[in-house]
Design an enzyme around this catalytic site. Sequence first.
Site, PDB file in Angstrom:
ATOM      1  N   TYR A  80     -20.626  -7.646  68.429  1.00  0.00           N
ATOM      2  CA  TYR A  80     -21.491  -6.717  69.157  1.00  0.00           C
ATOM      3  C   TYR A  80     -22.543  -6.132  68.219  1.00  0.00           C
ATOM      4  CZ  TYR A  80     -22.713  -2.584  71.969  1.00  0.00           C
ATOM      5  OH  TYR A  80     -23.378  -1.610  72.671  1.00  0.00           O
ATOM      6  N   SER A 133     -28.167  -0.540  70.282  1.00  0.00           N
ATOM      7  CA  SER A 133     -27.025   0.380  70.183  1.00  0.00           C
ATOM      8  C   SER A 133     -27.053   1.053  68.820  1.00  0.00           C
ATOM      9  CB  SER A 133     -25.714  -0.407  70.335  1.00  0.00           C
ATOM     10  OG  SER A 133     -24.588   0.359  69.930  1.00  0.00           O
TER      11      SER A 133
END
Length: 273
Positions: free
Chosen positions: A154, A141
């Site tokens: 995350y 990401s």
Amino acid sequence: MPGRLEGKVIIVTGAASGLGQASARRMTEEGADVLLADINEAQGHAIAEELGPRAAFRRCDVTSEDDVASLVDDAVTRHGRLDCMFNNAGVVGASGPIDELRLDEFEFVTAVLLRSVFLGMKHAARVMKPVGAGVILSTTSIAGVQGGWGPHLYAGAKAGVVGLTRNVAAELSTHGIRVVAIGPGKIVTPMTISRVVDDPDDPEQMAEAFRKRTPLRGHHGLPEDVANAAVWLASDEAAFVSGTTVMVDGGLTSGSKEGVTTDQLASWARRSS
């Protein structure tokens, strides 16, 4: 005319929705035999049936080594080999200040986002090394390469995917196996929509919200953008690409700002005498 992935055998995890579903769809269109994996059995079976004879579904909890090992073995049993493993399954997980996050939240997020990638790499390598070829893709990401784009847990797990990709690529290059990460930016998926708009069923609100979240004018991030990158990386066209993270983020990690108009560009982008 043969597809770009004609004859290749590919596993896609997290394939019941979002980036995984779009990737599985594009890969079958390009001629691959795709084994879709997810914990959402109803949706997974439905997508595989929709995609036709090139697709099959298998339930897999990507945090379980037994499940991942069995998934890889299933692909080899069905087709005789595994050409590409796409470790894509994911969650956003817990948000909050670092001093309020619980250990069990940390363990859950890292299990889904990082342990699963380790397991996918491990068992894909197990069957690819004897053949001396293969591609291992993993979804990271923008939050894995720059701070401030996602929740702490995350971001930490996604950064781990970037590091693991580089290190495993260094080992497996001697076996002819390519290892690459894909770094999506702000993409319209079921996992992200609810965090951005009030009404996820309003397509206009959704499109406008995501348009404002990319510096690339005229286009907002779609699952198909990531799927197209995955198709290229899995194909022989990317035969010299390994050990890196390919960003699919509309320029966010270049330092470009969201929602900036042409007349708001920094001084370096204006002509001066």
